[in-house]
Motif scaffolding. Sequence first.
Motif, PDB file in Angstrom:
ATOM      1  N   SER A 182       1.681  12.056   2.835  1.00 33.50           N
ATOM      2  CA  SER A 182       2.183  11.978   1.468  1.00 33.50           C
ATOM      3  C   SER A 182       3.550  11.304   1.454  1.00 33.50           C
ATOM      4  CB  SER A 182       2.271  13.377   0.850  1.00 33.50           C
ATOM      5  OG  SER A 182       2.443  13.288  -0.553  1.00 33.50           O
ATOM      6  N   SER A 183       4.137  11.204   0.251  1.00 30.19           N
ATOM      7  CA  SER A 183       5.454  10.598   0.055  1.00 30.19           C
ATOM      8  C   SER A 183       6.368  11.557  -0.690  1.00 30.19           C
ATOM      9  CB  SER A 183       5.350   9.294  -0.754  1.00 30.19           C
ATOM     10  OG  SER A 183       4.662   8.309  -0.052  1.00 30.19           O
ATOM     11  N   LEU A 184       7.662  11.424  -0.441  1.00 25.57           N
ATOM     12  CA  LEU A 184       8.693  12.110  -1.211  1.00 25.57           C
ATOM     13  C   LEU A 184       9.549  11.047  -1.880  1.00 25.57           C
ATOM     14  CD1 LEU A 184       9.828  14.726   1.479  1.00 25.57           C
ATOM     15  CD2 LEU A 184       8.071  15.017  -0.282  1.00 25.57           C
ATOM     16  N   GLY A 185       9.848  11.256  -3.160  1.00 28.09           N
ATOM     17  CA  GLY A 185      10.550  10.221  -3.902  1.00 28.09           C
ATOM     18  C   GLY A 185      11.935  10.566  -4.384  1.00 28.09           C
ATOM     19  N   ASP A 223      11.764   5.527   4.469  1.00 28.97           N
ATOM     20  CA  ASP A 223      11.236   4.199   4.151  1.00 28.97           C
ATOM     21  C   ASP A 223      12.280   3.485   3.291  1.00 28.97           C
ATOM     22  OD1 ASP A 223       9.539   2.068   3.825  1.00 28.97           O
ATOM     23  OD2 ASP A 223       8.185   3.082   2.423  1.00 28.97           O
ATOM     24  N   TRP A 224      13.310   2.985   3.967  1.00 30.71           N
ATOM     25  CA  TRP A 224      14.522   2.496   3.317  1.00 30.71           C
ATOM     26  C   TRP A 224      14.234   1.440   2.255  1.00 30.71           C
ATOM     27  CZ3 TRP A 224      16.957  -2.351   3.419  1.00 30.71           C
ATOM     28  CH2 TRP A 224      18.291  -2.370   2.984  1.00 30.71           C
ATOM     29  N   GLY A 225      13.404   0.461   2.594  1.00 28.96           N
ATOM     30  CA  GLY A 225      13.144  -0.635   1.667  1.00 28.96           C
ATOM     31  C   GLY A 225      12.351  -0.232   0.446  1.00 28.96           C
ATOM     32  N   ASN A 226      11.578   0.849   0.544  1.00 23.70           N
ATOM     33  CA  ASN A 226      10.801   1.339  -0.594  1.00 23.70           C
ATOM     34  C   ASN A 226      11.434   2.547  -1.278  1.00 23.70           C
ATOM     35  OD1 ASN A 226       8.606  -0.530  -0.554  1.00 23.70           O
ATOM     36  ND2 ASN A 226       7.719   0.557   1.198  1.00 23.70           N
ATOM     37  N   LYS A 227      12.607   2.974  -0.797  1.00 27.00           N
ATOM     38  CA  LYS A 227      13.370   4.069  -1.410  1.00 27.00           C
ATOM     39  C   LYS A 227      12.540   5.346  -1.519  1.00 27.00           C
ATOM     40  CE  LYS A 227      16.377   0.963  -4.017  1.00 27.00           C
ATOM     41  NZ  LYS A 227      17.034   0.655  -5.292  1.00 27.00           N
ATOM     42  N   ARG A 228      11.988   5.765  -0.371  1.00 27.39           N
ATOM     43  CA  ARG A 228      11.187   6.978  -0.339  1.00 27.39           C
ATOM     44  C   ARG A 228      11.145   7.508   1.090  1.00 27.39           C
ATOM     45  NH1 ARG A 228       5.345   3.879  -1.323  1.00 27.39           N
ATOM     46  NH2 ARG A 228       5.334   2.752   0.670  1.00 27.39           N
ATOM     47  N   VAL A 229      10.559   8.679   1.245  1.00 24.45           N
ATOM     48  CA  VAL A 229      10.286   9.247   2.563  1.00 24.45           C
ATOM     49  C   VAL A 229       8.780   9.368   2.710  1.00 24.45           C
ATOM     50  CG1 VAL A 229      10.478  11.299   4.022  1.00 24.45           C
ATOM     51  CG2 VAL A 229      12.469  10.488   2.749  1.00 24.45           C
ATOM     52  N   GLN A 230       8.240   8.819   3.793  1.00 29.12           N
ATOM     53  CA  GLN A 230       6.813   8.892   4.080  1.00 29.12           C
ATOM     54  C   GLN A 230       6.546  10.009   5.089  1.00 29.12           C
ATOM     55  OE1 GLN A 230       5.498   7.182   1.694  1.00 29.12           O
ATOM     56  NE2 GLN A 230       4.547   5.390   2.632  1.00 29.12           N
ATOM     57  N   ILE A 231       5.471  10.749   4.852  1.00 36.39           N
ATOM     58  CA  ILE A 231       5.077  11.836   5.743  1.00 36.39           C
ATOM     59  C   ILE A 231       3.758  11.458   6.420  1.00 36.39           C
ATOM     60  CG2 ILE A 231       4.595  14.308   5.953  1.00 36.39           C
ATOM     61  CD1 ILE A 231       6.007  14.699   3.252  1.00 36.39           C
ATOM     62  N   HIS A 240       0.833  -1.187   0.000  1.00 42.32           N
ATOM     63  CA  HIS A 240       0.000   0.000   0.000  1.00 42.32           C
ATOM     64  C   HIS A 240       0.879   1.253   0.000  1.00 42.32           C
ATOM     65  CE1 HIS A 240      -3.122   2.862   1.300  1.00 42.32           C
ATOM     66  NE2 HIS A 240      -3.985   1.965   0.867  1.00 42.32           N
ATOM     67  N   ALA A 241       0.328   2.343  -0.517  1.00 43.11           N
ATOM     68  CA  ALA A 241       1.085   3.598  -0.568  1.00 43.11           C
ATOM     69  C   ALA A 241       1.441   4.101   0.817  1.00 43.11           C
ATOM     70  CB  ALA A 241       0.283   4.656  -1.322  1.00 43.11           C
ATOM     71  N   HIS A 242       0.692   3.675   1.837  1.00 45.04           N
ATOM     72  CA  HIS A 242       0.940   4.140   3.198  1.00 45.04           C
ATOM     73  C   HIS A 242       1.953   3.271   3.939  1.00 45.04           C
ATOM     74  CE1 HIS A 242      -3.453   5.887   3.234  1.00 45.04           C
ATOM     75  NE2 HIS A 242      -2.774   6.214   2.151  1.00 45.04           N
ATOM     76  N   SER A 243       2.431   2.214   3.326  1.00 48.90           N
ATOM     77  CA  SER A 243       3.195   1.196   4.036  1.00 48.90           C
ATOM     78  C   SER A 243       4.630   1.621   4.294  1.00 48.90           C
ATOM     79  CB  SER A 243       3.183  -0.104   3.234  1.00 48.90           C
ATOM     80  OG  SER A 243       3.933   0.047   2.043  1.00 48.90           O
TER      81      SER A 243
END
Length: 357
Positions: free
Chosen positions: A277-280, A260-268, A238-241
């Motif tokens: 939201s997410s930062l990519g 979010d190391w395993g998904n290569k992003r930052v979750q807010i 999920h996008a929130h995961s």
Amino acid sequence: MVAIKNRNWRYSHSIGRQTAEHNESVFGRTGGFCYPVGIAPSKDGFLYVLSRGFGYKEDLGHEGLVDAYMRISKVTVDEDHVGDIARNQFTWPSSIAVNKNGLLFCSDEHENVVKIFPNDIITPFPEVNFNADHITKWGISGLENGHLNGPSGICFDKYDNLLVVDSNNNRVQIFTDGGVFINSWGKIGNNNGEFNKPWGIVCDNNEDVYVADWGNNRVQKFSSKGEHILNFGVSNNHAHSLNHPAGVAVDSEGFVYVTDWGNKRVQIYSSDGSFVSSLGGDIESINSKAEHYVWWRIVGNIQGDSPETRDLLKQTQLETKKYHCNFFAPTGIAVDQNDNIIIADDPGRLIIYKKES
């Protein structure tokens, strides 16, 4: 740009490159990092960045080189690389925090200690210091309260007590800045208040504590006394995961940022755990001064900041687009006093986002 709840998160710029060097050129004082894992903003506007380097010193053989890469870098958000501190002072550094007096506290998960350094002893590259730069260190290996086994994330509360994520003991411990044990909570497991290889930690303005529970793919929120409040992040597609969250930070409005190391992003998230939201990464070109220095040196043949050099620099952007556009492996994260969001991304850069109304 990410927009939500009358707030925009805009990519600003990146800082550094993978290097142990410190250079002065037409681009100013530039440098970089090597697998940065921790960032500690100070009240006087500096960022202290902890580089983990390539691995254990005794395992790699190239001791001088490895020692040069393991260090603390003193930079500004505008990428003025002041210099490097504490070369050759770690085995496996994990996290960094600054106390009210400006002293630098660093955890070393191999030595099971916290080391304290002044912030102004600069070691020029390629020199390494075989004498201890640290003022003192404290920590005892073990399982009992006050003992450490793989200390990772650290942060200070408003009383200048140091919270330490005791990762291999699956708990959080609180010490005075002199290493006197105060309190602890947590044990191995996946229930509320239990951990599986926790990593990052931060305190917010309300004295609540957020812990990146790496192995359980979540962030847990606690009171200052260790009372469990809530969890957020789930392990799915999920996008929130979250997938092995490494670092966590909180800004002045209470927004929570998780690498979010395993998904290569930052979750807010908001402080109640609801997803925002997410930062990519969002990087469109080579734009750190340190990276420009490298290409200036290679393609400009040290001829200065000429139009021809700038054209050649632009031509390299397509070739490096994949690396530069997105996060590679975000680990440490911090928010400075101006609410700049600063992300440590492997193998050697910081990525800066600005929050705007």
